[in-house]
Design a protein around this motif. Structure first.
Motif: not given
Length: 335
Positions: A61-81
């Motif tokens: 749903x559109x309401x879940x877009x923000x939390x999905x975007x936050x998940x992707x931000x956390x994944x992009x921040x991975x710099x240890x592997x």
């Protein structure tokens, strides 16, 4: 761009060994639970996982877009592997996402370990499970390994050594490319093939039959992997105590909203690697423990109940109504 999504980016840590073909990658499946994902990523980092394929399912749903975007931000921040992020534009749901993602990783690697975004593990879990994958890679009796077990399904004589059972697991598990073959068949088909071979579909729990009947409707996947194990007569390696815990039993969960007696005791440290891995033979208590924990085969109705049902089906409705009134102590003429 991958067929199943968009690669948002990849980063590589500084070690020369990261990303080597001999190292087992982790397939990490995420959705819209960033507060849980933080803990999962912390565990993967502590375990020095060298390679991650992260599959980020799209919002329902559109309401879940923000939390999905936050998940992707956390994944992009991975710099240890080294990490490749597959951002799906649509919502596939858990079952389809895992089936497609695991197949994708296994098209590139011989083996894989699978995490979801609400699973944590103790230090040493990655090393323990990848050692198990390496040891049993060519043993056709073994189809998977897992870091999860529970006192309800762990035989009492198990101490510090892993054991085998015939019921596969979906909480932090690993497998090989050759063992994944056959997963294009749905659970009902695999269950029917088991029955044709004389394999009791209730052998490891009545819940399997129920899940097979609702697999497509609920978009789940693990029941077909379990029936594929049964069909092939193959085994899953479990640790002597759980290395993994499910932290996602809450209102935000898609398929697990309550622990229902399956929360583990506090996790203990990872056991040492076996000096000699056990032979691939199912523990003699494994099947009965599973049937007790997950529900055994329902008993057929007694002869008396079958006869009563047959008689009732043959009687006219007016006679049945009169019989019920007599049982209730009412005059037969009362409406």
């Amino acid at each position: 761009m991958w067929v199943c999504g968009i690669v948002l980016g990849a980063t590589v840590n500084g070690t020369s060994s990261c990303g080597m073909r001999s190292q087992v990658p982790v397939a990490l499946f995420t959705y819209a639970r960033p507060h849980h994902l933080v803990r999962t990523l912390e565990c993967l980092r502590a375990n020095r996982v060298p390679r991650i394929y992260a599959f980020s399912d799209g919002p329902k749903t559109a309401e879940q877009r923000a939390t999905v975007d936050e998940v992707r931000r956390l994944l992009r921040a991975v710099d240890w592997c080294e990490i490749s992020i597959v951002a799906r534009p649509e919502n596939l749901g858990l079952g389809e996402s895992i089936r497609a993602g695991v197949a994708d990783v296994l098209s590139r690697h011989e083996s894989v370990l699978v995490f979801e975004d609400d699973l944590i593990c103790v230090d040493g879990t990655y090393a323990y499970l990848t050692a198990a994958l390496a040891h049993y890679e060519h043993d056709t009796r073994v189809m998977s390994v897992t870091g999860w077990t529970h006192p309800r399904i762990t035989p009492r004589d198990v101490t510090d050594q892993p054991f085998f059972d015939g019921r596969a697991e979906c909480l932090v598990w690993g497998t090989w490319r050759h063992a994944w073959e056959g997963m294009e068949q749905d659970a009902l088909t695999l269950m029917q093939r088991c029955q044709q071979k004389g394999i009791d579909p209730y052998a490891y729990g009545a819940d399997l039959v129920q899940m097979a009947q609702t697999e497509r409707e609920r978009n789940i996947w693990a029941v077909r992997f379990i029936y594929l194990h049964l069909l092939n007569g193959s085994l899953c390696l479990r640790p002597p105590h759980s290395l993994v815990e499910h932290i996602g039993f809450d209102a935000d969960a898609t398929n697990a909203v309550a622990a229902n007696g399956w929360a583990n005791p506090p996790l203990r440290p990872c056991p040492p690697l076996p000096t000699a891995w056990p032979d691939a033979v199912e523990h003699p208590q494994a099947q009965s423990l599973a049937a007790t924990a997950f529900g055994g085969k329902p008993e057929p109705p007694s002869f008396r109940l079958r006869l009563r049902s047959t008689v009732r089906g043959a009687l006219p409705p007016s006679v049945l109504r009169a019989y019920r009134r007599l049982r209730a102590g009412q005059p037969t003429g009362q409406s």
